[in-house]
Write an enzyme that holds these catalytic residues in place. Structure first.
Site, PDB file in Angstrom:
ATOM      1  N   ARG A 139       6.080  14.680   0.807  1.00  0.00           N
ATOM      2  CA  ARG A 139       4.702  15.166   0.863  1.00  0.00           C
ATOM      3  C   ARG A 139       4.720  16.627   1.316  1.00  0.00           C
ATOM      4  O   ARG A 139       5.608  17.046   2.047  1.00  0.00           O
ATOM      5  CB  ARG A 139       3.878  14.331   1.850  1.00  0.00           C
ATOM      6  CG  ARG A 139       3.484  12.959   1.308  1.00  0.00           C
ATOM      7  CD  ARG A 139       2.605  12.211   2.274  1.00  0.00           C
ATOM      8  NE  ARG A 139       3.347  11.747   3.429  1.00  0.00           N
ATOM      9  CZ  ARG A 139       3.355  12.311   4.617  1.00  0.00           C
ATOM     10  NH1 ARG A 139       2.611  13.378   4.854  1.00  0.00           N
ATOM     11  NH2 ARG A 139       4.067  11.819   5.593  1.00  0.00           N
ATOM     12  N   TYR A 190       6.268  13.421  -6.595  1.00  0.00           N
ATOM     13  CA  TYR A 190       6.690  12.592  -5.460  1.00  0.00           C
ATOM     14  C   TYR A 190       5.560  11.653  -5.004  1.00  0.00           C
ATOM     15  O   TYR A 190       4.399  12.072  -4.899  1.00  0.00           O
ATOM     16  CB  TYR A 190       7.150  13.470  -4.280  1.00  0.00           C
ATOM     17  CG  TYR A 190       7.307  12.643  -3.032  1.00  0.00           C
ATOM     18  CD1 TYR A 190       8.401  11.791  -2.885  1.00  0.00           C
ATOM     19  CD2 TYR A 190       6.320  12.625  -2.055  1.00  0.00           C
ATOM     20  CE1 TYR A 190       8.504  10.964  -1.779  1.00  0.00           C
ATOM     21  CE2 TYR A 190       6.421  11.804  -0.940  1.00  0.00           C
ATOM     22  CZ  TYR A 190       7.518  10.980  -0.805  1.00  0.00           C
ATOM     23  OH  TYR A 190       7.612  10.146   0.279  1.00  0.00           O
ATOM     24  N   GLY A 191       5.933  10.437  -4.665  1.00  0.00           N
ATOM     25  CA  GLY A 191       5.006   9.359  -4.309  1.00  0.00           C
ATOM     26  C   GLY A 191       3.734   9.760  -3.593  1.00  0.00           C
ATOM     27  O   GLY A 191       2.635   9.675  -4.157  1.00  0.00           O
ATOM     28  N   LYS A 240      -1.778   7.558  -0.136  1.00  0.00           N
ATOM     29  CA  LYS A 240      -2.278   8.384   0.971  1.00  0.00           C
ATOM     30  C   LYS A 240      -3.630   9.012   0.631  1.00  0.00           C
ATOM     31  O   LYS A 240      -4.510   9.091   1.486  1.00  0.00           O
ATOM     32  CB  LYS A 240      -1.271   9.470   1.305  1.00  0.00           C
ATOM     33  CG  LYS A 240       0.125   8.957   1.619  1.00  0.00           C
ATOM     34  CD  LYS A 240       0.129   8.003   2.782  1.00  0.00           C
ATOM     35  CE  LYS A 240       1.564   7.629   3.150  1.00  0.00           C
ATOM     36  NZ  LYS A 240       1.649   6.628   4.186  1.00  0.00           N
ATOM     37  N   HIS A 292      -3.149   4.149   8.996  1.00  0.00           N
ATOM     38  CA  HIS A 292      -1.736   4.210   8.602  1.00  0.00           C
ATOM     39  C   HIS A 292      -0.977   3.139   9.389  1.00  0.00           C
ATOM     40  O   HIS A 292      -0.292   3.451  10.357  1.00  0.00           O
ATOM     41  CB  HIS A 292      -1.218   5.622   8.915  1.00  0.00           C
ATOM     42  CG  HIS A 292       0.110   5.945   8.324  1.00  0.00           C
ATOM     43  ND1 HIS A 292       1.005   6.814   8.918  1.00  0.00           N
ATOM     44  CD2 HIS A 292       0.711   5.520   7.174  1.00  0.00           C
ATOM     45  CE1 HIS A 292       2.081   6.912   8.165  1.00  0.00           C
ATOM     46  NE2 HIS A 292       1.936   6.138   7.108  1.00  0.00           N
ATOM     47  N   SER A 312       5.187   8.540   9.948  1.00  0.00           N
ATOM     48  CA  SER A 312       6.098   8.285   8.836  1.00  0.00           C
ATOM     49  C   SER A 312       7.537   8.239   9.337  1.00  0.00           C
ATOM     50  O   SER A 312       7.922   9.013  10.215  1.00  0.00           O
ATOM     51  CB  SER A 312       5.959   9.399   7.796  1.00  0.00           C
ATOM     52  OG  SER A 312       4.616   9.483   7.377  1.00  0.00           O
ATOM     53  N   CYS A 345       9.297   5.968  11.075  1.00  0.00           N
ATOM     54  CA  CYS A 345       9.661   5.414  12.392  1.00  0.00           C
ATOM     55  C   CYS A 345      10.025   3.946  12.241  1.00  0.00           C
ATOM     56  O   CYS A 345      10.065   3.209  13.224  1.00  0.00           O
ATOM     57  CB  CYS A 345       8.513   5.543  13.373  1.00  0.00           C
ATOM     58  SG  CYS A 345       8.250   7.217  13.944  1.00  0.00           S
ATOM     59  N   GLY A 346      10.240   3.505  11.011  1.00  0.00           N
ATOM     60  CA  GLY A 346      10.654   2.120  10.814  1.00  0.00           C
ATOM     61  C   GLY A 346       9.485   1.160  10.607  1.00  0.00           C
ATOM     62  O   GLY A 346       9.602  -0.013  10.925  1.00  0.00           O
ATOM     63  N   LYS A 347       8.375   1.642  10.047  1.00  0.00           N
ATOM     64  CA  LYS A 347       7.245   0.718   9.791  1.00  0.00           C
ATOM     65  C   LYS A 347       7.649  -0.370   8.815  1.00  0.00           C
ATOM     66  O   LYS A 347       7.352  -1.542   9.024  1.00  0.00           O
ATOM     67  CB  LYS A 347       6.040   1.478   9.209  1.00  0.00           C
ATOM     68  CG  LYS A 347       5.181   2.099  10.252  1.00  0.00           C
ATOM     69  CD  LYS A 347       3.678   2.141  10.002  1.00  0.00           C
ATOM     70  CE  LYS A 347       3.153   2.430   8.630  1.00  0.00           C
ATOM     71  NZ  LYS A 347       3.469   3.807   8.195  1.00  0.00           N
ATOM     72  N   ASN A 384      10.640  -1.442   8.188  1.00  0.00           N
ATOM     73  CA  ASN A 384      11.583  -2.345   8.863  1.00  0.00           C
ATOM     74  C   ASN A 384      10.847  -3.369   9.720  1.00  0.00           C
ATOM     75  O   ASN A 384      11.154  -4.562   9.697  1.00  0.00           O
ATOM     76  CB  ASN A 384      12.524  -1.558   9.785  1.00  0.00           C
ATOM     77  CG  ASN A 384      13.647  -0.890   9.013  1.00  0.00           C
ATOM     78  OD1 ASN A 384      13.864  -1.199   7.851  1.00  0.00           O
ATOM     79  ND2 ASN A 384      14.343   0.002   9.672  1.00  0.00           N
ATOM     80  N   ASP A 400       2.292  -0.265   5.203  1.00  0.00           N
ATOM     81  CA  ASP A 400       1.935   1.158   5.358  1.00  0.00           C
ATOM     82  C   ASP A 400       0.465   1.411   5.679  1.00  0.00           C
ATOM     83  O   ASP A 400       0.169   2.335   6.420  1.00  0.00           O
ATOM     84  CB  ASP A 400       2.320   1.916   4.077  1.00  0.00           C
ATOM     85  CG  ASP A 400       2.386   3.427   4.276  1.00  0.00           C
ATOM     86  OD1 ASP A 400       2.822   3.858   5.347  1.00  0.00           O
ATOM     87  OD2 ASP A 400       2.000   4.166   3.351  1.00  0.00           O
ATOM     88  N   ARG A 428      13.108   7.052  -1.872  1.00  0.00           N
ATOM     89  CA  ARG A 428      12.237   5.879  -1.733  1.00  0.00           C
ATOM     90  C   ARG A 428      12.517   4.823  -2.786  1.00  0.00           C
ATOM     91  O   ARG A 428      12.946   5.146  -3.901  1.00  0.00           O
ATOM     92  CB  ARG A 428      10.774   6.314  -1.893  1.00  0.00           C
ATOM     93  CG  ARG A 428      10.310   7.331  -0.869  1.00  0.00           C
ATOM     94  CD  ARG A 428       9.705   6.677   0.327  1.00  0.00           C
ATOM     95  NE  ARG A 428       9.544   7.579   1.470  1.00  0.00           N
ATOM     96  CZ  ARG A 428       8.895   7.226   2.570  1.00  0.00           C
ATOM     97  NH1 ARG A 428       8.365   6.030   2.681  1.00  0.00           N
ATOM     98  NH2 ARG A 428       8.801   8.059   3.577  1.00  0.00           N
ATOM     99  N   PHE A 436      15.410  -3.091  15.540  1.00  0.00           N
ATOM    100  CA  PHE A 436      15.472  -3.984  14.369  1.00  0.00           C
ATOM    101  C   PHE A 436      14.968  -5.391  14.716  1.00  0.00           C
ATOM    102  O   PHE A 436      13.904  -5.525  15.323  1.00  0.00           O
ATOM    103  CB  PHE A 436      16.884  -3.990  13.773  1.00  0.00           C
ATOM    104  CG  PHE A 436      17.297  -2.624  13.288  1.00  0.00           C
ATOM    105  CD1 PHE A 436      16.796  -2.126  12.083  1.00  0.00           C
ATOM    106  CD2 PHE A 436      18.146  -1.812  14.022  1.00  0.00           C
ATOM    107  CE1 PHE A 436      17.147  -0.855  11.624  1.00  0.00           C
ATOM    108  CE2 PHE A 436      18.502  -0.538  13.578  1.00  0.00           C
ATOM    109  CZ  PHE A 436      18.002  -0.072  12.373  1.00  0.00           C
TER     110      PHE A 436
HETATM  111  C1  SPV Z   1       4.679   8.303   4.441  1.00  0.00           C
HETATM  112  O1  SPV Z   1       5.220   9.420   4.362  1.00  0.00           O
HETATM  113  O2  SPV Z   1       3.990   7.972   5.435  1.00  0.00           O
HETATM  114  C2  SPV Z   1       4.862   7.327   3.361  1.00  0.00           C
HETATM  115  C3  SPV Z   1       5.540   7.748   2.142  1.00  0.00           C
HETATM  116  O3  SPV Z   1       4.417   6.214   3.499  1.00  0.00           O
HETATM  117  S1  SPV Z   1       4.453   8.551   1.046  1.00  0.00           S
HETATM  118  O4  SPV Z   1       3.586   7.570   0.432  1.00  0.00           O
HETATM  119  O5  SPV Z   1       5.227   9.219   0.050  1.00  0.00           O
HETATM  120  O6  SPV Z   1       3.637   9.493   1.786  1.00  0.00           O
HETATM  121 MN    MN Z   2       3.277   6.019   5.377  1.00  0.00          MN
END
Ligand code: SPV
Ligand code: MN
Length: 598
Positions: free
Chosen positions: A82, A231-232, A240, A260, A282, A284-286, A288, A307, A379, A503
């Site tokens: 992003r 990019y996503g 987002k 979020h 973003s 931090c292991g969400k 996971n 997410d 990703r 984990f």
């Molecule tokens: C984030 O960066 O918080 C994500 C990946 O979830 S993205 O959707 O590409 O922003």
């Molecule tokens: Mn995110």
């Protein structure tokens, strides 16, 4: 048929059958972007195969033969995250979109653009930007079809990659157009910004336009315009842009929360199941945590979302959450020579003779190399329904009932493993003061600790002071307010070693949190200046491989906290300035007071 469309070949679908408002939107964007072809997406398997064939022919994707129906795309190395500095909110008045910082302070809570500058930016980018390309129109639904909490969107895009991913990340296709009828939708325009013929050669066949990349939102009219990136977070506009930025603006108007946050259900050995949401910045292991495999016997964690959470109080005063998404877009790895994927940490599990190709195409990448095999923000994109631990209620149109809200960040020092806020207002303060080490999900280098209120800083679409107020206003008589917690899996000792294994072991902390939410008689918490912390021994540590140092995990070093309080106060007053709710000043004063008596 409208004249405009007579000049363009409609390669799939029928523009005449589109609802009137959708047609008007399409017409406007066709006129602006001047594509050569139009494709109305139906969301079918056959259409998906067509997208993959196109991407294969353009050498944007390759198959990963070790798995069924799995492909890999390498992007231009300049288009991997992003771009927060190029993400804008456009409103009439600046103060609607961003809090005005103190004089001389640079604002960190979003970028505003005036409607006039937005128009200029659009005119510098979009006219003719799809020449020679196909404009795809896709109708999608954020949230389960038929849920009163769900919302519709229409995205036009010139990227087949985006079509293929949106089909995974959202409910997309003909059934959405049918359900939408003449209803409202969020208007999303996306272009990779590379009209044909190309002016410059592509890098790794990935069309993008880094110089002109920009992502803009008009919150008053529910519009998103994204240019130059595939990019996503920049291109899958349901995520987002819609579910968080436009979503939170709608949520504010309608009295709910778009956050979020992951959503999980946790079942304990007695069979009691409770749901919680958790917000982390973003990376931090969400994901996971959302897909945690519990190490404690008899516990089960099931995933509703990894997410984003859309949450509303129902008529009984119970907070309920849906996951607006239909897929996961998680951090993933590099390619192996046997057509599989490689995650850092799997070095020992690589079959004999199998080599790793790095994301930059370097063959025979060696573990221990001075650069990672995968870009740290690479990703995967996969349907949520395929997750082995997906919750049976994940598509419940009513949403799942939420008992706890967790905030967290990556904090190397000072912040304990877990604490509980004293009440809703204090919990909102805990959310407003989230900080974490910088992430590679956006354009940051290094690891300095950054403020990230509600872990929504990159996704704020209105004044952060109003955001905090909106949270405060959620508390009303007749509502059962969830308890609010803060966790930190990432505290380190003086040698830099993590104090907590993380984990699957995080179930131990979730268990403590959920016991605090039940009316358990055992007294498992004690008061501290920052909130309730676990009484020594009240977190189940049975069977932990290595003993943990309780004292170091829960210590509240006074010098650290004095600096932390100063830092929080400075940040909030510098950044939110006149719009900072006085409740937050009160919380800082109370926190200081409690430390003075400590
Ligand atoms: C984030 O960066 O918080 C994500 C990946 O979830 S993205 O959707 O590409 O922003
Ligand atoms: Mn995110």
């Amino acid at each position: 048929m409208i004249d405009l469309f007579k000049r363009i070949t409609v390669v799939r679908g029928e523009v005449d059958s589109l609802p009137e408002k959708v047609l008007a939107f399409l017409e406007h964007d066709v006129e602006l972007c001047q594509p050569s072809f139009i494709h109305i997406c139906d969301g079918s398997d056959e259409e998906n195969r067509l997208m993959l064939d196109i991407l294969m022919a353009d050498e944007i994707i390759q198959t990963l033969p070790k798995y069924d129906n799995c492909v890999l795309a390498h992007t231009d190395p300049r288009d991997v995250a992003r771009v927060e500095s190029k993400t804008f909110i456009s409103t009439q008045l600046q103060r609607e979109a961003v809090a005005l910082p103190k004089a001389g302070v640079k604002g960190q809570l979003g970028n505003w653009m005036s409607p006039r500058d937005l128009e200029t930016a659009i005119q510098e980018r979009f006219p003719g930007c799809m020449k020679g390309r196909t404009m795809y129109l896709l109708a999608y639904c954020m949230g389960p079809m038929g849920s009163p909490l769900s919302k519709f969107g229409i995205q036009v895009t010139d990227s087949a990659y985006v079509v293929a991913c949106m089909r995974i990340m959202t409910r997309m296709g003909k059934q959405v157009l049918d359900a939408m009828g003449d209803g409202d939708f969020v208007r999303c325009l996306h272009s990779v910004g590379c009209p044909l013929p190309l002016k410059e050669p592509l890098q790794r066949n990935w069309p993008c336009n880094p110089k002109l990349t920009f992502i803009a939102h008009k919150t008053a009219t529910n519009e998103v315009m994204s240019f130059g990136s595939g990019y996503g977070g920049n291109s899958l506009l349901g995520k987002k842009c819609f579910s968080l930025r436009i979503g939170s603006a709608i949520a504010r108007r309608e009295g709910w929360l778009a956050e979020h946050m992951l959503i999980v259900g946790v079942t304990n050995p007695e069979g009691v199941k409770r749901y919680l949401v958790a917000a982390f910045p973003s990376q931090c292991g969400k994901t996971n945590l959302a897909m945690l495999t519990a190490t404690l016997p008899g516990y089960k964690v099931e995933c509703v979302g990894d997410d984003i959470a859309w949450m509303r109080f129902d008529e009984k005063g119970q907070l309920r959450a849906i996951n607006p998404e239909n897929g996961f877009f998680g951090v993933c790895p590099a390619r192996t020579s046997d057509g599989g994927v490689f995650w850092e940490g799997l070095e020992k599990d690589l079959p004999e003779g199998v080599t790793i190709t790095s994301w930059l195409g370097e063959e025979n990448w060696q573990p221990g190399s001075d650069h990672p095999a995968a870009h740290p923000n690479s990703r995967f994109c996969t349907p949520a329904g395929q997750c082995p631990t997906i919750d049976p209620n994940w598509e419940d149109p009513a949403g799942v009932p939420i008992d706890a809200i967790i905030f967290g960040g990556r904090r190397p020092v000072g912040i304990p493993l877990v604490y509980e806020s004293l009440n809703w207002q204090h919990g909102v303060f805990v959310g407003a003061t989230v900080s974490s080490e910088a992430t590679s999900a956006a354009e940051y280098a290094g690891h300095e600790v950054m403020h990230d209120p509600f872990s929504a800083r990159p996704f704020l679409s209105y004044n952060a002071g109003d955001y905090i107020n909106h949270w405060l206003e959620m508390e009303m008589p007749g509502r059962r307010m969830p308890k609010i917690f803060h966790v930190n899996w990432f505290r380190r000792d003086s040698k830099g070693q993590f104090l907590w294994p993380g984990f699957g072991e995080n179930i131990r902390v979730l268990d403590w949190i959920l016991r605090r939410c039940s009316n358990e008689k055992d007294d498992i918490a004690e008061m501290s200046p920052i909130g309730f912390i676990p009484k020594q021994g009240s977190i189940n540590m049975d069977g932990l491989e290595n003993p943990v140092d309780w004292k170091k995990l829960f210590d509240l070093p006074k010098d650290f906290w004095i600096a932390e309080m100063d830092n929080i106060e400075k940040y909030l007053t510098d950044q939110i300035n006149e719009d900072l709710p006085r409740e937050m000043i009160k919380e800082i004063e109370d926190l200081r007071q409690r430390f003075n008596q400590f």
